[in-house]
Design a protein around this motif. Structure first.
Motif, short mmCIF file in Angstrom:
data_model
loop_
_atom_site.label_atom_id
_atom_site.label_comp_id
_atom_site.label_asym_id
_atom_site.label_seq_id
_atom_site.Cartn_x
_atom_site.Cartn_y
_atom_site.Cartn_z
N ASP A 90 15.16 19.36 -82.12
CA ASP A 90 15.11 17.92 -82.33
C ASP A 90 16.02 17.48 -83.48
O ASP A 90 16.39 16.31 -83.59
CB ASP A 90 13.68 17.47 -82.64
N ALA A 91 16.38 18.42 -84.34
CA ALA A 91 17.23 18.08 -85.49
C ALA A 91 18.69 17.93 -85.11
O ALA A 91 19.50 17.51 -85.94
CB ALA A 91 17.09 19.15 -86.57
N TYR A 92 19.06 18.25 -83.86
CA TYR A 92 20.47 18.26 -83.48
C TYR A 92 20.71 17.38 -82.25
O TYR A 92 21.07 17.87 -81.18
CB TYR A 92 20.93 19.69 -83.20
N PRO A 93 20.53 16.06 -82.37
CA PRO A 93 20.69 15.21 -81.19
C PRO A 93 22.15 14.94 -80.83
O PRO A 93 22.44 14.59 -79.70
CB PRO A 93 19.99 13.91 -81.61
N TYR A 94 23.08 15.10 -81.78
CA TYR A 94 24.46 14.70 -81.52
C TYR A 94 25.35 15.92 -81.24
O TYR A 94 26.30 16.21 -81.97
CB TYR A 94 25.00 13.89 -82.69
N VAL A 95 25.01 16.65 -80.18
CA VAL A 95 25.84 17.77 -79.76
C VAL A 95 26.18 17.61 -78.28
O VAL A 95 26.28 18.59 -77.54
CB VAL A 95 25.13 19.13 -80.03
#
Length: 962
Positions: A199-204
């Motif tokens: 959830d900490a990496y939405p912009y990949v």
């Protein structure tokens, strides 16, 4: 605790690489040319060339060392000094450049190992803990995206997504998408919402799409794996295409994979930019559609996760609205409990109900499909249906509300406001301004029962818009008392709404106009941002009032109201044998009191409490305020160079105060002739006494117009000769022209740079002069006439101008469309007035004791004194340079025009303290007195007649001058 440390052979390679990078800082000219570590230190450096040099010296272990250096970074807090930081910054960039250019098997192995370790042990690895407020084992209670030095998770995924899809790559990609590692993060507080590692990496989005595409092409991505990947990566696994009627409003963030921290700043690597993905693969798009259909059908299960997955989706086909509406029907949702009860489920449905576009031919088909839903479901969906809301109205049988809904939403969702902001506090003067024709027509068409039900259905939704509802009530004459109560608290929405109230009595418009003028004055006590927003709200309210009262614009309303105020003025009374008359003496309204042919200095106590006398006193106060308002209006017109067509000028000249003010100002008729105005005949008399009839327009001349006509000095002499008192500085106004240095500098001026100012004084002065001071990055003045912003830049500041005790003036620049424009392209009047504000700021707020006035100020004062000496026939005094020289009978004196300091020739200082700025007993050609100039002149008149000086302290200084 799980730690990932370099193996012995890796540690050996890393030590050699560190030594090489340390030497490189001295050996490579591009790395050693700066003594200080500047923010752009790394810009333009070829890191791949440096990496190649390293590999040439270490052909066997060099490539592995570079991969090791990329995945085993040094913890920033462990770096000892600036040199150590530079060395690490170089090492990371050199390694990054190499592994990006040479994606070999060893580098892939190391990147996968680091990424696997970070994801598996996101809450347990102690190598790179972040500091916390608590001691002990609570260090792991942190966001995973903040838990690692570079390369972090995003950087590793970015590099991985660009590697060739070998068998090893495919095996790791399957593990990454399947998400068995995606555990729940330990909560920091008991009430914290549960989150997982991914959830900490939405912009990949781009990276995950490349990885998914690589697996798909290798035949190793089926729908079950897609579902597992979507459960793990959420919206990063959503692949939308036009033919599916889906898109995303996610912002593609800057590439963070190339960032490396340098103290508190970020620098950017020169690693090759990753390629943008092609349009989504059709199979990935089909998987996405199937996943969304299954997700909607399965609601409310897993709604919390889906709310995040779909929070950026945009829909362009009505089928998605119908599927979402089917969920509303199945769950028997109502307008009252849509968000109150269902929360995350409602957040998902809201995105799919919000149809972004609806071609007209599709409306009939959608209307037919809506017939299969209950009235309750349609009411629930109405506020969220976007472009389909008009069709929903038809389906409800409320076609008569189509026009009302358009007006309702156009008021609430005004220009420059965000979705659902509802008459926001904004600088936009159009927000809340009502088109009466369209609103009247809409209200006439609306069935009252339908309208009541419609507004009731919107009440629990984001379309409730309470301020807009108050505006609609006020428009129909409802709730005036409550609205006026809000005005006492200076509520900005109430200011915009107050003008729409119907006119109830003959004096209603004038009283509301005066209320707005009072509000404009009252809100000056607030900070810059609230003050500016309040002034915009007041202007919107005046525009509404003008439309209600039948005036074409707010400025026409203002002129008409000021004329009414003047016409309604009671100017005379006879009380118990006393004759009291209200006259405008110069520019000040005064009461003349007489009895039996004799003039009295003050009113006798016998009449002071009489009703008629009190009325005249109130009228005097009102006239003073009116003259002050008109002076500000006329000065603003002069400063902007505004021209007035004669048909607009004539109503303005109906006011006695305006006639009085205009006839003391130099005007320019038809953009050519300069002269004095005769307001009765609309003729202009030039310096030669010739009269010219104004035919088209008139403007109040700016000193720049006088200067460019070659008549500035002549008009100054004319003002003094005829002892005119101008309502504000015009002929003797400071004029600021471009200097050669400013022409050379191009985009900014340093004219006032280096002056140290008292920040609180500066902030207050700027606010009064209509500058925005919400933060030091935004100290600007907006010229709406030219679409140009003037910006003041300061040094030694905090976030706000008054946050520190002192600030230092730096540069002044001008912008149009967010781009700096050359000073030569700035309109001369705007440039001069901005420089005048800057000069005033420096002269009033200066922190240094040795401040001297600007050349422009001293030049105007010298011109004024010179004309006064000649015009008044003064002897024994002359003006030369920045000094007045006075020949007295007791001594000879010298007065500085900037400081008003006096010296007895040849050099003794004479201290004369001014008694104040109360009564001015000498003539000045303008009403807004320059206090320092008044001090200079008062000292001049005193010393010209030094034999009549009786003050013992002054006499003692003069007598002991030897």
């Amino acid at each position: 605790m799980h730690s990932r440390r370099p193996a012995p052979d890796q540690a050996t390679r890393l030590a050699a690489l560190r030594a090489f990078c340390d030497r490189a800082l001295d050996d490579y000219p591009e790395l050693s040319r700066y003594d200080e570590f500047e923010l752009d230190f790394w810009d333009g450096i070829d890191f791949l060339r440096i990496a190649d040099d390293w590999v040439r010296h270490q052909p066997k272990d060099g490539p592995k060392a570079l991969a090791d250096g990329f995945v085993f970074p040094t913890v920033w807090d462990d770096l000892e000094d600036r040199r150590d930081q530079q060395r690490y910054g170089l090492q990371y960039r050199v390694c990054d450049a190499w592994v990006t250019a040479h994606p070999d098997a060893y580098a892939l192995e190391q990147i996968c190992a680091r990424l696997r370790h970070m994801l598996q042990f996101a809450f347990e690895d102690s190598d790179y803990p972040l500091p916390t407020d608590e001691d002990g084992p609570a260090y792991y209670r942190r966001r995973p995206d903040q838990a690692w030095a570079f390369p972090d998770v995003q950087a590793c995924i970015n590099r991985l997504s660009n590697y060739p899809p070998t068998a090893a790559w495919q095996a790791f990609a399957e593990w990454l998408l399947d998400g068995d590692w995606n555990r729940e993060q330990p909560p920091s507080t008991p009430d914290e919402e549960p989150t997982k590692v991914a959830d900490a990496y939405p912009y990949v989005h781009q990276e995950i799409e490349r990885i998914a595409l690589g697996l798909l092409e290798a035949g190793r991505l089926d729908y079950p794996r897609f579902v597992r990947a979507a459960t793990t990566w959420g919206r990063a696994m959503m692949f939308y295409t036009d033919d599916t009627g889906l898109d995303s409003d996610d912002v593609d963030m800057d590439r963070y994979a190339d960032d490396v921290l340098d103290d508190d700043e970020s620098s950017h690597s020169d690693a090759p930019t990753t390629r943008a993905p092609a349009a989504s693969h059709p199979e990935l798009a089909r998987f996405t559609v199937r996943y969304i259909e299954d997700a909607l059908a399965g609601l409310p299960d897993n709604a919390q996760k889906l709310a995040d997955t779909f929070r950026s989706v945009e829909v362009y086909q009505a089928r998605w609205l119908l599927q979402a509406l089917a969920v509303v029907e199945r769950l028997r949702m109502t307008p009252e409990d849509f968000f109150e009860r269902w929360a995350d489920t409602a957040a998902v449905l809201e995105r799919f109900l919000l149809l972004q576009a609806l071609p007209k031919p599709s409306s009939a088909e959608l209307l037919a499909a809506l017939g299969g839903f209950s009235r309750n479901s349609l009411l629930t969906a109405l506020p969220y249906a976007g472009q389909a809301s008009r069709v929903v109205l038809d389906a409800l049988g409320w076609s008569d509300l189509q026009a009302f809904q358009r007006e309702y939403l156009s008021i609430a969702l005004a220009p420059q406001s965000d979705w659902g902001t509802d008459l926001p506090n904004t600088l936009d003067e159009t927000v809340g301004v009502v088109d009466r024709y369209l609103l009247d027509k809409a209200l006439a068409e609306a069935d009252p029962n339908h309208l009541r039900e419609y507004l009731a259905a919107l009440a629990p939704s984001p379309w409730a818009f309470p301020e807009t509802r108050i505006l609609l009530d006020a428009y129909q004459g409802i709730g005036r008392a409550a609205l006026e109560k809000k005005l006492t608290r200076h509520a900005q929405a109430a200011m915009r709404i107050y003008g729409v109230l119907p006119v109830t009595e003959a004096d209603d418009v004038r009283q509301r106009y005066l209320t707005f003028k009072k509000l404009h004055k009252d809100v000056r006590k607030y900070g810059a941002e609230r003050q500016a927003n309040s002034h915009a709200a007041i202007q919107a309210g005046l525009e509404n009032l003008a439309r209600v009262a039948g005036y074409p614009s707010a400025i026409r309303l203002e002129w008409a109201m000021e004329a009414q105020i003047a016409e309604a003025a009671v100017t005379a009374a006879h009380i118990d044998g006393y004759d009291i008359t209200l006259l405008i003496d110069g520019l000040s309204p005064t009461l003349h009191i007489g009895k039996a042919g004799k003039t009295l200095k003050t009113a006798p106590p016998a009449i002071r409490k009489h009703t008629a006398f009190i009325a005249l006193k109130m009228q005097q106060t009102g006239l003073k305020e009116q003259i002050a308002r008109l002076c500000r209006t006329l000065e603003a017109m002069m400063s902007s160079g505004e021209t007035l067509a004669l048909e607009d000028l004539k109503p303005l000249l109906n006011m006695p105060a305006v006639r009085l003010l205009m006839e003391q100002l130099i005007v320019q008729a038809d953009d050519t002739v300069l002269g004095w105005l005769d307001s009765t005949t609309l003729t202009v008399t030039d310096l030669e006494g010739r009269q010219h009839l104004a035919k088209k327009n008139l403007r109040i001349a700016h000193p720049f117009h006088l200067f460019t006509a070659g008549q500035l000095s002549a008009w100054q002499k004319e003002v003094i000769t005829h002892r005119r008192v101008q309502p504000f500085k015009q002929a003797f106004r400071e004029l600021y022209l471009l200097t050669p240095a400013e022409r050379d500098s191009g985009l900014w001026t340093h004219r006032f740079a280096g002056h140290r100012l008292k920040s609180k004084v500066a902030a207050r002065l700027l606010q009064v002069r209509n500058w925005s001071t919400s933060s030091v990055e935004d100290i600007y003045y907006e010229s709406k006439e030219h679409g140009i912003y003037a910006l003041f830049n300061f040094l030694d500041t905090g976030h706000y101008l008054s946050e520190t005790e002192h600030v230092t003036f730096d540069t002044i620049a001008f912008y149009r469309d967010h781009k700096a424009i050359p000073l030569e392209q700035v309109p001369p009047l705007l440039f001069s007035e901005v420089m005048r504000d800057a000069d005033l700021l420096v002269s009033v707020a200066h922190a240094a004791d040795d401040y001297s006035s600007s050349n422009e100020t001293l030049q105007r004062r010298a011109e004024l004194v010179g004309e006064l000496i000649q015009g008044l026939g003064l002897r024994n005094v002359k003006c030369a340079g920045h000094f007045l020289y006075i020949t007295g009978q007791r001594a000879n004196y010298r007065i500085h025009l900037g400081s008003a300091a006096i010296h007895i020739e040849p050099g003794n200082y004479l201290c004369i303290v001014p008694v104040g700025s109360g009564v001015k007993e000498f003539y000045l050609p303008f009403a807004d007195t320059d206090q320092k100039m008044a001090e200079v002149l008062s000292k001049m008149f005193l010393l010209l007649d030094d034999m009549n000086i009786t003050d013992s302290l002054i006499l003692e200084q003069i007598q002991r001058r030897e």
